[in-house]
Design an enzyme around this catalytic site. Sequence first.
Site, PDB file in Angstrom:
ATOM      1  N   GLU A  37      28.628 -46.794 -30.845  1.00 32.43           N
ATOM      2  CA  GLU A  37      28.813 -48.257 -30.862  1.00 32.43           C
ATOM      3  C   GLU A  37      29.748 -48.750 -31.955  1.00 32.43           C
ATOM      4  O   GLU A  37      29.941 -49.957 -32.098  1.00 32.43           O
ATOM      5  CB  GLU A  37      27.469 -49.011 -30.921  1.00 32.43           C
ATOM      6  N   ASP A  95      22.799 -45.815 -33.335  1.00 33.79           N
ATOM      7  CA  ASP A  95      23.590 -46.973 -32.900  1.00 33.79           C
ATOM      8  C   ASP A  95      23.933 -47.772 -34.162  1.00 33.79           C
ATOM      9  O   ASP A  95      23.053 -48.039 -34.994  1.00 33.79           O
ATOM     10  CB  ASP A  95      22.724 -47.787 -31.925  1.00 33.79           C
ATOM     11  N   HIS A 137      25.594 -49.668 -21.453  1.00 28.95           N
ATOM     12  CA  HIS A 137      25.105 -49.189 -22.760  1.00 28.95           C
ATOM     13  C   HIS A 137      23.667 -49.621 -23.022  1.00 28.95           C
ATOM     14  O   HIS A 137      23.032 -49.102 -23.938  1.00 28.95           O
ATOM     15  CB  HIS A 137      26.046 -49.609 -23.913  1.00 28.95           C
ATOM     16  N   ASP A 168      17.499 -50.212 -25.047  1.00 27.22           N
ATOM     17  CA  ASP A 168      18.390 -49.558 -24.072  1.00 27.22           C
ATOM     18  C   ASP A 168      17.598 -48.887 -22.948  1.00 27.22           C
ATOM     19  O   ASP A 168      17.904 -47.767 -22.524  1.00 27.22           O
ATOM     20  CB  ASP A 168      19.324 -48.553 -24.779  1.00 27.22           C
ATOM     21  N   ASP A 173      24.237 -50.761 -34.619  1.00 31.16           N
ATOM     22  CA  ASP A 173      23.464 -51.996 -34.795  1.00 31.16           C
ATOM     23  C   ASP A 173      22.026 -51.764 -35.260  1.00 31.16           C
ATOM     24  O   ASP A 173      21.274 -52.710 -35.456  1.00 31.16           O
ATOM     25  CB  ASP A 173      23.543 -52.893 -33.554  1.00 31.16           C
TER      26      ASP A 173
HETATM   27  N1  ARG Z   1      19.820 -55.455 -23.907  1.00 34.89           N
HETATM   28  C1  ARG Z   1      21.169 -55.885 -23.943  1.00 34.89           C
HETATM   29  C2  ARG Z   1      21.898 -55.507 -22.660  1.00 34.89           C
HETATM   30  O1  ARG Z   1      21.362 -54.883 -21.804  1.00 34.89           O
HETATM   31  C3  ARG Z   1      21.891 -55.311 -25.146  1.00 34.89           C
HETATM   32  C4  ARG Z   1      22.056 -53.828 -25.110  1.00 34.89           C
HETATM   33  C5  ARG Z   1      22.727 -53.354 -26.349  1.00 34.89           C
HETATM   34  N2  ARG Z   1      22.896 -51.949 -26.302  1.00 34.89           N
HETATM   35  C6  ARG Z   1      23.600 -51.265 -27.193  1.00 34.89           C
HETATM   36  N3  ARG Z   1      23.703 -49.975 -26.978  1.00 34.89           N
HETATM   37  N4  ARG Z   1      24.177 -51.846 -28.208  1.00 34.89           N
HETATM   38  O2  ARG Z   1      23.042 -55.827 -22.505  1.00 34.89           O
HETATM   39 MN    MN Z   2      22.092 -48.845 -28.294  1.00 35.30          MN
HETATM   40 MN    MN Z   3      21.983 -51.477 -30.034  1.00 35.31          MN
END
Ligand code: ARG
Ligand code: MN
Ligand code: MN
Length: 305
Positions: free
Chosen positions: A269, A224, A139, A126, A226
């Site tokens: 998220e 997050d 995000h 991020d 994920d």
């Molecule tokens: N790097 C990817 C983007 O800029 C995924 C980012 C995911 N970020 C998150 N907070 N889940 O879209």
């Molecule tokens: Mn994230």
């Molecule tokens: Mn993420």
Amino acid sequence: IHCRLIGAPVDSGRVGRGCLMGPDAMRTARLAEALADLGHDVTDMGNLSPDDVPGGDVPPHIHAYTETAGWTHALSRAARAAMADSVPIFLGGDHSLSLGSVHGVAEHAAAEGRPQFVLWLDAHSDFHTPDTTSSGNMHGTPLGYLTGRAGFPGMPDVAHPLEERNICIIGLRSVDAAEKEALQASDIRRHDMRDIDEHGIAKPLSAFLDEVSRANGALHVSLDVDFLDPAVAPAVGTTVPGGATVREAHLVMEMLHDSELMTSLDLVELNPALDERGRTAQLMVDLAASALGRRVFDRPTTRLL
Ligand code: ARG
Ligand code: MN
Ligand code: MN
Ligand code: MN
């Protein structure tokens, strides 16, 4: 501890929808009750709404930039206010929430003359800016913004950018080329899943916590969904296989509690539209409870929802 639950149904940081249901899913999974059972004072502040900010000159390729800027102003203000007398827990909402929550807590730390540290538990770094993102999703940008990278018009000024070496990312396994380049040129501490597989999660975390403690720093934790493996946490739009296990994640939270260093927390998220019978919401609530002192042997027998 006085915990303030701050609902932030931010859904503007990505094109897909559903994170706006996150705060209520965590309330439904009994977050407030779990923390109160541990002996904490809990105040649920309800949900925030975004400020009305002028549109104007915003990056046109970015999804809902102005709405996210409005959230950032509102969240920063709420974070600063809550830091006066509590540990704020921000219930997301997508990860663009952290543009505001961390901005506000960092202002508070600066006013107290303490360095702000951030533990970023995430598959992603991020670290984009609106100029480098290929998805157009905000995000993916909070760490770019908070470290003072350029390209965020209309957002609150970053008067106290985070020191890169005061940030630690754990769980990495999906980094875009442009942010990888910037990340490698930075002093941000980072531990990808290969690192965790090989050396475990406790060692890098305790090294970072030692740094926070030595510096008498404030510590914001941004969790997050994920960060976790999608097999145990399916309710997120950006799943990446090979994530943290349930026990790895709990160990992080238990160590945070033992350190007594955590001053603020994001739970972000969670997309309840993608969940299976509330199991991801329940896991996020259980992880928050571990961070606030629940021990392995004290886990109640839970009836899901
Ligand atoms: N790097 C990817 C983007 O800029 C995924 C980012 C995911 N970020 C998150 N907070 N889940 O879209
Ligand atoms: Mn994230
Ligand atoms: Mn993420
Ligand atoms: Mn304080």
